[in-house]
Design an enzyme around this catalytic site. Structure first.
Site, PDB file in Angstrom:
ATOM      1  CB  CYS A 186       2.314 -65.412 -11.966  1.00  0.00           C
ATOM      2  SG  CYS A 186       1.475 -66.954 -11.766  1.00  0.00           S
ATOM      3  CG  ASN A 233       6.451 -67.231 -12.746  1.00  0.00           C
ATOM      4  OD1 ASN A 233       5.754 -67.856 -13.532  1.00  0.00           O
ATOM      5  ND2 ASN A 233       7.395 -66.382 -13.120  1.00  0.00           N
ATOM      6  N   GLY A 234       4.918 -70.505 -12.270  1.00  0.00           N
ATOM      7  CA  GLY A 234       5.315 -71.740 -12.936  1.00  0.00           C
ATOM      8  C   GLY A 234       4.180 -72.728 -12.897  1.00  0.00           C
ATOM      9  CG  MET A 240       4.781 -89.609 -44.748  1.00  0.00           C
ATOM     10  SD  MET A 240       4.661 -87.908 -45.310  1.00  0.00           S
ATOM     11  CE  MET A 240       3.050 -87.889 -46.082  1.00  0.00           C
ATOM     12  CD  GLU A 291      11.500 -76.674 -37.033  1.00  0.00           C
ATOM     13  OE1 GLU A 291      12.146 -75.985 -36.235  1.00  0.00           O
ATOM     14  OE2 GLU A 291      11.069 -77.800 -36.776  1.00  0.00           O
ATOM     15  CE  LYS A 334       9.244 -83.699 -35.161  1.00  0.00           C
ATOM     16  NZ  LYS A 334      10.598 -83.798 -35.650  1.00  0.00           N
TER      17      LYS A 334
END
Lengths: 1536, 489
Positions: free
Chosen positions: A37, A270-271, A518, A932, A983
């Protein structure tokens, strides 16, 4: 039936209720709902009440609309509200109008009540309420219908809109205000409990938002814009307050719940509280110990339960806080208990404060998670942040005593000349305004007062023990075992050879959890034929989107592993007794330590051992009976005063098998919670079956305080003797290393879900069980999500007895050897693998020979899992449909467009392997994924033969490597990677030796220097942050669809809904089993869930929320055949990702050595010699995808689907196989996966509707217009614009226009010179391309200059501002995250994480918060003032100069990777130029002072230089040749 | 794992062979010393694959990467421990196995594979040398008695395993020495017989009884055997050779290869041969018919006899020089193989049909009529067939022709007929998980699966032993190559 139905508080009814609630029919679990929020408050320090405060607060609320969200209807908000002081005059006037007279302020209470819509129910509730008002000693003054105007409220919210009334009560006999407030509290709780018991059907409809003499809450299921018109009370001029606390909610759910809107009675949050399950359990165990001088026993009973499960995490937090405050603590003190600062590793913290925290850790475990909390009790008002500062909170103080705190700066337009101070809350810090004292109390003053109230240090010193304080045991403690005992123990506790050679050995040799690659293709524990460790049935949960994971290495100061033993005491009355505990540095006990504990002889501690064994005769019911027995013993022992219980399996012998330690621990933990005794004791585990990190994590997660893994020690001793561990170590060394490695592993597991302290992790149950039935869950793991049923006690016994019979065989064993395991490598006698010699061979053969028949043979082997189940989908079959002719089914070519290859970075795999996939996917119209690591710009241009190496999907991951405006412009899709199956919740690391010239260039980093991907995106700590990044990326490339990659886990559907509401165009639900270049083995195996669950849950939840047609759903994870993709489609996916299988087609043979760079087929390697061996072919890859499409098409024809779209979500075409005989998995219940959400025809089931990204009327459209001459002709332009905080990502779309036309080169510096005045919204200048020069006069919010790609940004305070810039915050958190080039000059301070992951920007700033230059890999940062803590953590490249006027920088710098380097003449020159630039751009006085006194001032600079970076630069200098190689290929267009 | 980068820096190297001139003068093994250091280096090439195709390719399921690693670590005790857990006789397979593991080795995709067989042999020999291998009689006995018929590799493996399980094991062998095919089929230059004797001695020391000259079905009553023993395992091999019934087959000088090899092995062992029955290649033109391993052994033996010439012919076409596309990695490749015996000198021809044996007036073979053929694949049926090449008929001088064209099935006469065990269509003994139609009679090795490799025979013996043990005891503590003990029913 549960075995615990009689005793204790949980009745079987309740069990069923909870179970039903949890189970429902599909996979959606309401308790997993998340929200996040915007929040803030306005207060007048002088306590002067005014209507303006309320008006301003409502305006501020509206300006945080983008932090909230709306559901499928744009006029149904997630919730918003406001808390104000009781407007006495207003109420007095209104009461009079109704016909009753209010007493004076402070002599009556007002309850704001949500009544049910149903009239009869409403009156019944009222009737009861009236009774209790009377019973509690109040006189009912009257009810007032709250005037509401629901014209603008959306239909879903309207359907459940409560009737709102205010109830006014006055005590029959006078009470002092504190007593009055307490009694009103009791009234509210008691009345609510009673009404719920009497009328359970009103649980969602009857609710008292507040009942107080001081404060009142107006809230509801609204958007921020609807609050004001809805409650006309709020615009009455007489409605006044000196405090107004606001909240705008962004929830992942759209099922409307008015009561979950905030603020609650004391806080607006908020959290997210990650540890909520544990907090609730611990609370339950403490509740029975409560005694208070303020509440009588009877009153305490009336209050019970103080918090409950029917609320959100924030709601529960508020309930506990409220209780503590009314129980006698001040609100800041209670908050310090619940959200302590990171104190354990803080050497600068004063001792009184440390003592306070250390003492209080015995009373309350931290409610851990990202949190920005605004709070008030009506007199004190304030805000605090979590220990890690993971939420933004900015404040402004005006000269008239108005204090404004909000998630964003500039949410309220103010006269800048009145500003006295601008700042931001720092991690763990508190800001308090006392309206009675008319002042702001600083964090230091406040906490000093609180901490010194009681002699905490003295209490600790006199009572607290450590293990060193205990005498050594008399008996000799043995660690090693003779060969026969060792072998027997190994068999008994299920050790395999792999456990020795791949887990324990490496853990000692490498000093950490071993690494693998893998992914995993072995059966889930619930499907495996091999007897499993019980912990294997529990999957670790992790943070994604709604809260951030933490980096346990780089942000170690906030983490702690401390544990303690002993019983808890009454938390309401602090006294010396609470300090009676044994402190442990970490939870892994040596054999000596546990012997000490077992034989403890001390007045404060009584320890005893419970033998966790059961009769091993194989009869049904033995284990269950034994569990019952040990629970009974535990209960009796605790009642006798034993405050340490050692649960030991050492008593196992030929007749008795060990109870799996996890089962014993969970059972006793929950039994003691239920009997109200849990708080009085602590559990210590002595177990032979504990060896891996995950085993420890599960034990601790289900309640253990400490664990002694004696078999692991004996095994390590054996490895040492055998010479498998370096002989230079002694056994003591090895055990210490092992303990440390386990500790590191635990930190990693905790940080994955965003938990910082072991204490909060303890009992937090952050797992999902897969394949355990409800009886076991209820008895031993209550509250744990378990959705597909499975094994019961007898099944668990069976798996234990198999191991027992190996340890105690009926006949001598000729060749006593441990089993191979075969989990991490395929072995004949090992665990089954989908990819095995046969299937690899067939797949490679089929695709290289273009032989569909061979492919079919392969597919049969993968699909037919009757003998050996491996995946959940392996248990599924198609129902007979009405077949259509295959000619009617859409074409193979069409189907192939839906294929994507998984994200694999250039860096993890070779250029050859990467570009083969890209060309293949471009040829068939699918999408390959850049991964990435950025992408070389030469691949953006098509080849002469028409082939294209460009990846259609460009990934944006936490490292932001190579994410420039130009990169983003070259994509059909931008994928935000929130997590990775192998992961989830973890970051990554590319070691320096893998960063060659090429990779370094593509990633905008220095070759040879290692790169770190942080665990979280530092611009996504919460769902509204994700919405912001989606907005940023959409601005950066309007043509691209935005895809968010999630990993399957319980609650992913809820997150997916949130993501859909955040306007993602596509969502990828990734399975837990996906591949990886490198990941801890424990993560590969134990984190995340199969995609079948996550995909089905997401589809079901999106449909339920009517959001499904806004997003495309993708799935991936070990997909190999047409059947796999058909099942994925039926479960809800319209696109499918394939990575590992595609690599196998390219030649991968699953070496699982990607992390070693030694791939012998040239795929997962950068070694040029090995790359030459690469033999993959585009054609083979295409063959495979064509086979898949052909296979899919045949299935479609059989089932009667002509198009994929019509097939999406048609789960009725699936069933569980009927011929399953396996004792274990025939008990699984897949019906929740196969559940179909029933909705009417108007609800879309596949992507049909375009998202409204809200970019049509943004400021950038104007900017682009004004910049036309520059964009079209390259002419210089300049202009001025007004800006407010809702103007977000300013300059991003403009930069996209530059990148589209001028590619990576951009426009000449300063071509577009724009000035802005006001408060800039988030992401100002994000991905700003070369050629823009923005000057902002005013202030900026978070993510300033994110991904800056060559532009220049300047910020100066407003011309009217009078505050001192370098002492005030002018730029928010996380500036220049992932920026690659450009310049910036900031006249003022910036917040936390300045220049995080910067790889090229040069910036000058006058002060920054904590974690500055974190993970930086390049660029140059000059700080002319203070820095916060943990500067340069994980900084592997670039340089920082810090002006250390106060000479305190040394202590704030994390020296792990950097050194203070000598500043050369040349350096000084550069530095001086930058400071000069800063002055000329900003007229900074700080810069001026330094320049005027340069010779003296320059000596105060400290140069921070990463050690590795320095080494590489020096090498390069000596080898100039390599420097010349660094040509920028991107420069295909040159500006003339 | 072994050295992760070993394969990048080290190339395959095998022990050298003795000079041809020298080696054809005796029957001793061909290889020269190879230092331990070099063997360790070879082991370092192992990549410890995620999917060890070698381990899959090995019929025994040898856990190859694990013993490679142990050798690399110079831990020979562990290496032998790992090796012996799947293979009772690594000293045999380390010498004479065609090593399907090496064809499946992942390194073989683009480089020479790891020298697995050599490493195996080294482990076994080092273990003997350093005394790791000692008789280990079982600590307790079950009291059950088991008869094994046939002392070839399958019989020996079954015996060793069943003895380990604590049963009393008696091996019946119709010949005078123990070893079956190992003893009588394989020439000494490939497997010196002390290697077999060493193992047999060890087994005797562990309590196994060996009865030689005991031909079950002839001088031992088969039915009585079945009554006297709790279980009987038939491991008599596939002993009936395939014949070539063409004109002149009856001539003197036309022999089955196995008769030739059998006799020579006896001769080398010091047994005396009846002069008129002697089959010698000395000063003869030898034609070996059949291109397989047995044929190759005949070539090596003939050269040692000092034949005038040696020719080996094969019906099938010449295989490609390297791995054919039809048998991609990791399959056993169809390709030209040159054995050490071939190196020692012989003519090799392919796609040759033997049409007739031609004799002289005394009924002695003097020539053979051959013709070239051409193989064709029928496009519709997919079947291969051949046609003779016109004009290619020729006669070659030949005084000794050896038929090395395989074996058809086990001998039916005698034991099998007496017992009345069911047979398969191919004439092998029919079984259900090694159990014949008779409850306590089991079968393993070539007698069950037809002619095959020694490594398969050992595997069969081991797996059958487990079946027998389970039959007798209800469950078995013996290892099966594919069954984890952690698997529940």
């Amino acid at each position: 039936m549960s075995i615990f139905s009689i005793k204790g508080k949980w009745s079987s009814n309740e069990f069923n209720l909870i179970y039903m609630k949890q189970q429902q029919k599909g996979l959606y679990v309401p308790s997993m709902e998340k929200d996040s929020c915007g929040t803030g408050f306005i207060a007048n320090l002088n306590g002067i009440k005014s209507h303006k405060v309320i008006e301003d607060a409502l305006t501020m609320l509206q300006n945080m609309e983008h932090r909230g969200a709306c559901g499928c209807e744009e006029n149904t908000g997630d919730g918003a509200g406001i808390l104000i002081q009781i407007p006495h005059d207003f109420f007095k006037k209104k009461a009079k109008g109704i016909g009753f007279v209010l007493p004076e302020f402070g002599k009556y209470g007002v309850g704001m009540v949500f009544f049910p819509q149903d009239k009869i129910l409403r009156e019944q509730c009222r009737f009861l309420l009236n009774d209790y008002i009377d019973e509690l000693g109040f006189e009912l003054l009257g009810y007032r219908k709250v005037p509401t105007h629901n014209e603008e409220i959306g239909p879903s919210a309207l359907a459940v809109e409560p009737k709102m009334e205010q109830v006014f009560v006055a005590p029959k006999t006078a009470m002092d205000p504190k007593k009055l407030e307490r009694t009103l509290y009791i009234l509210r709780k008691f009345a609510t409990h009673k009404i719920f018991t009497t009328y359970p059907e009103v649980k969602n409809d009857f609710y008292i938002t507040s009942f107080s003499y001081k404060t009142i809450v107006y809230k509801g299921q609204m958007t921020t814009w609807q609050v004001r018109p809805y409650y006309s009370d709020l615009h009455d001029e007489d409605c006044t307050s000196a405090i107004a606390l606001i909240h705008s909610r962004f929830s992942t759910n759209t099922v409307p719940r008015w009561k979950l809107a905030q603020p609650f009675r004391y806080v607006a949050h908020n959290g997210e509280i990650n540890t909520i399950m544990g907090n609730l359990n611990w609370w339950k165990s403490k509740a029975d110990l409560l005694e208070s001088s303020l509440f009588s026993k009877d009153e305490l009973e009336k209050l019970d339960p103080i918090c409950g499960e029917n609320l959100s995490d924030s709601g529960n937090f508020d309930n506990v806080l409220e209780f503590l405050v009314l129980g006698g603590r001040s609100i800041p003190e209670a908050l310090m208990m619940m959200i302590p600062e990171a104190w354990q590793n803080d050497e600068d913290m004063p001792d009184y404060k440390k003592a306070f925290y250390e003492y209080h850790k015995t009373l309350m475990e931290p409610w851990d998670g990202p949190a920005s909390i605004c709070f008030t009790d009506g007199i004190l008002v304030g805000a605090t942040l979590d220990r890690n500062g993971l939420r933004p909170s900015r404040f402004t103080l005006l000269d008239d005593g108005t204090l404004i705190v909000a998630s964003e700066a500039g949410a309220l337009e103010i006269d800048q000349s009145k500003v006295v101070q601008k700042g931001r809350l720092q991690p763990g810090r508190m800001l308090i305004a006392d309206l009675e004292e008319h002042r702001i109390i600083t964090d230091e003053e406040l906490k000093e007062t609180i901490c010194k109230r009681k002699p905490y240090r003295e209490w600790l010193d006199q009572n607290r023990l450590t293990l060193e304080d205990l005498p050594s045991p008399q008996e000799k403690v043995r660690r090693s075992m003779d060969k026969a005992s060792l072998y027997r123990g190994h068999q008994l506790y299920g050790y395999t050879k792999e456990d020795m050679t791949m887990i324990l050995g490496p853990m000692v040799s490498l000093k950490k959890d071993p690494i693998g690659s893998m992914g995993t293709d072995t059966p889930l524990a619930a499907l495996s034929n091999q007897a499993q460790h019980l912990a294997n049935y529990f999957k670790q949960l992790f943070a994604q989107v709604t809260n951030p994971p933490i980096d346990p290495i780089r942000e170690r100061p906030v983490m702690s592993l401390f544990a303690m033993l002993g019983g808890a005491r009454n938390i309401l009355e602090p006294g010396p007794d609470n300090a009676k505990f044994i402190h442990l540095d970490h939870p892994v006990l040596t054999n000596e330590s546990i012997a000490k504990i077992k034989h403890i002889y001390h007045k404060d501690f009584k320890a005893t051992t419970i033998n966790a064994v059961f009769e091993a005769d194989g009869q049904a019911g033995r284990l269950e009976a034994a569990i019952k027995h040990i629970c009974g013993s535990a209960e009796a022992l605790v009642r006798k005063g034993h405050n340490i219980l050692v649960i030991s399996d050492r008593a196992a012998n030929s007749k008795f098998a060990p109870i799996p330690s996890l089962l014993a621990t969970g059972a006793i933990h929950h039994h003691l919670i239920k009997t109200g005794l849990r708080g009085s004791t602590s559990l210590v585990i002595e177990s032979g079956d504990t060896r891996e990190t995950h085993h420890f994590a599960t034990l601790i997660g289900f309640g253990a305080s400490a664990v002694n893994p004696y078999m692991a020690y004996a095994s390590i001793s054996n490895l040492l003797q055998k010479g498998a561990i370096d002989k230079q170590y002694t056994l003591d060394d090895c055990i210490a290393i092992y303990q440390k490695a386990i500790g590191k592993g635990l930190l990693k597991i905790m940080s994955k879900i965003g938990i910082s302290t072991l204490q909060s992790y303890q009992g937090a149950q952050i797992f999902e069980a897969l394949g355990i039935n409800k009886e076991v869950i209820f008895a031993c793991f209550k509250g744990t999500v378990s959705r597909i049923e499975g094994m019961g006690f007898d099944g668990i016994a069976k798996e234990t007895i198999i191991k027992h019979s190996l340890a105690y065989p009926s006949a001598p064993v000729p060749n006593p050897r441990l089993e191979v395991g075969g989990v991490f490598q395929w072995k004949r006698r090992g665990e089954y693998h989908l990819f095995n010699p046969q299937t690899i061979h067939l797949l490679q053969h089929a695709t290289s020979k273009n032989n569909y028949e061979t492919y079919k043979k392969f597919a049969v082997l993968i699909n037919d899992q009757l003998e050996q189940a491996c995946t959940l989908r392996g248990l599924m079959d198609f129902r007979k449909g009405s077949p259509v002719s295959i000619d009617e089914v859409e074409s193979v070519e069409n189907i192939m467009k839906r294929f994507v290859t998984g994200a694999m970075s250039f860096g993890s795999i070779s250029h050859e392997a990467h570009s083969t996939l890209a060309i293949a996917m471009n040829r068939i119209g699918g999408k390959s994924n850049s991964g990435e690591g950025g992408e070389d710009a030469i691949r953006f241009e098509k080849k002469e033969n028409g082939d294209w190496e460009r990846s259609a999907t460009k990934q944006v991951a936490s490292g932001r490597f190579g994410v420039t405006s130009y990169y983003l412009a070259n994509a059909e899709e931008l994928q935000i990677k929130m997590a990775q199956g192998a992961k989830p919740g973890e970051g990554g690391q590319l070691p320096g030796h893998k960063v060659d010239e090429w990779i370094g260039r593509v990633r905008h980093s220095t070759p040879g220097v290692g790169l770190i991907s942080p665990p979280p995106h530092h611009d996504i700590y919460s769902i509204e942050d994700l919405a912001q990044l989606i907005f940023d990326l959409k601005n950066a490339n309007r043509a691209a669809r935005i895809n968010v990659k999630l990993v399957s886990k319980a609650g992913v559907g809820i997150i997916a809904s949130g993501v859909a509401k955040a306007h993602a165009d596509a969502i990828l639900i990734s399975g837990h089993d996906g591949g990886t270049g490198a990941s801890p083995l424990s993560s590969i195996r134990h984190a995340g869930l199969p995609w079948e669950l996550g995909l089905a849950e997401s589809h079901q939840t999106l449909v339920k929320n009517k959001l499904r047609d806004r997003v495309t759903l993708q799935t991936d994870g070990q997909i190999r055949t047409g059947k796999d993709i058909a099942i994925a489609t039926l479960l809800g996916a319209e696109e499918w990702g394939i990575a590992t299988a595609a690599l196998v087609v390219e030649g991968c043979i699953l070496m699982r050595k990607c992390h070693l760079n030694t791939c012998p087929v040239g795929i997962a390697t950068q070694n040029p010699e090995l790359r030459k061996l690469y033999n993959g072919k585009v054609e083979h890859v295409i063959n495979y995808f064509r086979f898949l499409a052909m296979d899919m098409r045949e299935i479609m024809a059989n089932l009667g689907f002509k198009t994929v779209n019509e097939m999406v979500g048609k789960v009725e075409s699936l069933k569980m196989k009927s011929n399953i005989n396996n004792w274990k998995y025939k008990q699984l219940d897949l019906s929740p996966i196969l559940y179909k959400e029933s909705v009417d025809e108007t609800v879309g089931l596949f992507k049909k509707v375009a998202q409204d990204h809200g970019i049509d009327e943004i400021l950038d459209r104007k900017l682009i217009n004004y910049a036309k001459p520059a964009l079209e002709e390259g002419q210089s332009v300049s202009s001025i614009f007004k800006i407010i905080n809702t103007d977000r990502a300013v300059g991003t779309m403009l930069s996209n226009e530059i990148s589209k036309k001028y590619k990576g080169v951009g426009l000449p510096k300063g071509t577009i010179e724009f000035r802005f005045r006001g408060s800039a919204g988030q992401s100002f200048g994000a991905f700003g391309a070369k050629g823009i020069e923005f000057t902002l006069e005013g202030e900026a919010n978070d993510y300033f200059g994110k991904g800056l790609s060559g532009g220049t940004l300047i910020v100066v305070p407003d011309r009217n501002a009078t505050f001192v810039p370098n002492e005030n915050i002018i730029v928010g958190n996380v500036a220049f995250y992932g920026a690659t080039s450009g310049e910036a000059y900031i006249k003022g301070m910036a917040g936390e994480r300045f220049a995080v992951r910067n790889s090229g920007v040069k910036a000058v700033v006058e002060g920054i918060g904590d974690h500055g230059c974190e993970y930086m890999t390049g660029g140059l940062i000059v700080v002319l003032g203070d820095t916060g803590k943990n500067f340069a953590a994980g900084m592997s490249g670039g340089t920082a100069y810090v002006y250390d006027a106060k000479k305190d920088f040394k202590d704030k710098c994390n020296m792990e990777m950097v050194e203070f380097d000598k500043i050369s003449k040349e350096n000084y020159k550069t530095l001086q130029t930058l400071v000069r630039n800063h002055f000329s751009c900003t007229s900074s006085n700080v810069a001026l002072d330094i320049l005027n006194d340069w010779e003296k001032a320059k000596k105060r600079f400290i140069k921070v230089m990463p050690t590795d970076y320095k080494r590489v630069l020096e090498q390069n200098k000596s080898n100039k040749k390599s420097a010349i190689k660094k040509t920028v290929v991107a420069a295909s267009i040159k500006w003339s | 794992m072994a050295d992760p980068k070993g394969f990048l820096n080290i190339t395959r190297e095998l022990p050298g062979k003795r000079d041809i001139k020298e080696r054809v003068a005796d029957y001793q093994e061909l290889y020269v010393e190879f230092s331990e250091e070099k063997t360790i280096k070879q082991a370092a090439r192992c990549m410890d694959c995620g999917i060890p195709f070698c381990h899959n390719g090995c019929p025994l399921g040898n856990i190859i990467p694990e013993f490679n690693d142990a050798v690399y670590e110079e831990d020979w005790v562990t290496a032998y421990d790992i090796l012996s857990s799947t293979n009772n006789f690594p000293e045999f397979t380390g010498r004479i196995c065609p090593a399907p593991c090496e064809s499946a080795c992942v390194l073989g995709i683009n480089q020479p594979p790891v020298a697995i067989e050599h490493i195996e042999k080294s482990i076994a020999e080092t273990a003997f040398e350093k005394g790791f291998i000692r008789p280990e009689p079982p600590t307790t006995r079950t009291g059950k008695k088991i008869a094994i018929v046939g002392s070839g590799p399958a019989g020996l493996a079954a015996a060793a395993q069943l003895n380990k399980a604590g049963h009393f094991v008696t091996v019946f062998e119709r010949n005078t020495r123990i070893g079956g095919l190992l003893r009588y089929g394989i020439p000494d230059f490939k497997l010196e017989k002390w290697v077999v004797e060493r193992r047999v001695a060890l087994m005797e020391a562990e309590g196994i009884k060996f009865k030689v000259n005991s031909n079950v079905g002839e001088n031992v009553d088969a039915k009585k055997l079945v009554q006297d023993f709790d279980a009987v395992v038939l491991t008599g091999g596939s002993t009936v050779p395939r014949d070539l019934p063409i004109k002149g087959r009856e001539l003197n000088g036309v022999h089955f290869a196995m008769d030739f090899l059998d006799q020579n092995n006896k001769r080398v062992a010091g047994d005396r041969i009846l002069k008129e029955a002697a089959i010698l290649a000395t000063d003869k033109n030898v034609l070996v018919i059949g291109g397989g391993d047995t044929g190759s052994d005949c070539v090596g033996t003939s050269n040692r006899h000092k034949a005038t010439s040696v020719t080996q012919i094969e019906l099938l076409s010449k295989p490609p020089e390297s791995r054919s596309e039809e048998t991609p990695w990791p399959l056993w490749p169809m390709m030209l193989r040159t054995s050490t015996s071939h190196e020692e000198g012989c003519e090799r021809e392919w796609a040759i049909l033997t049409e007739e044996f031609i004799g002289d007036e005394n009924g002695n073979l003097k020539a053979v009529k051959l013709v070239n053929i051409e193989w064709k694949k029928d496009q519709t049926t997919g079947r291969n067939s051949f046609v003779k090449q016109a004009g290619s008929e020729r006669e070659i001088p030949c005084e000794l022709a050896l038929l090395a064209i395989g074996f058809v099935h086990p001998q039916h006469k005698g034991m099998l007929e007496q017992l009345g065990v069911e047979l398969t269509d191919r004439g092998n003994v029919k079984d259900n998980k090694y159990q014949t139609n008779l409850d306590n009679v089991f079968v393993a090795g070539d007698m069950r699966r037809g002619q095959s490799l020694v490594v398969w025979a050992i595997s069969e013996g081991r797996e059958a032993a487990k079946a027998v043990d389970e039959y007798l005891m209800g469950e078995s503590m013996l290892e099966g190559k594919n069954d984890s003990k952690l698997i529940h029913a």
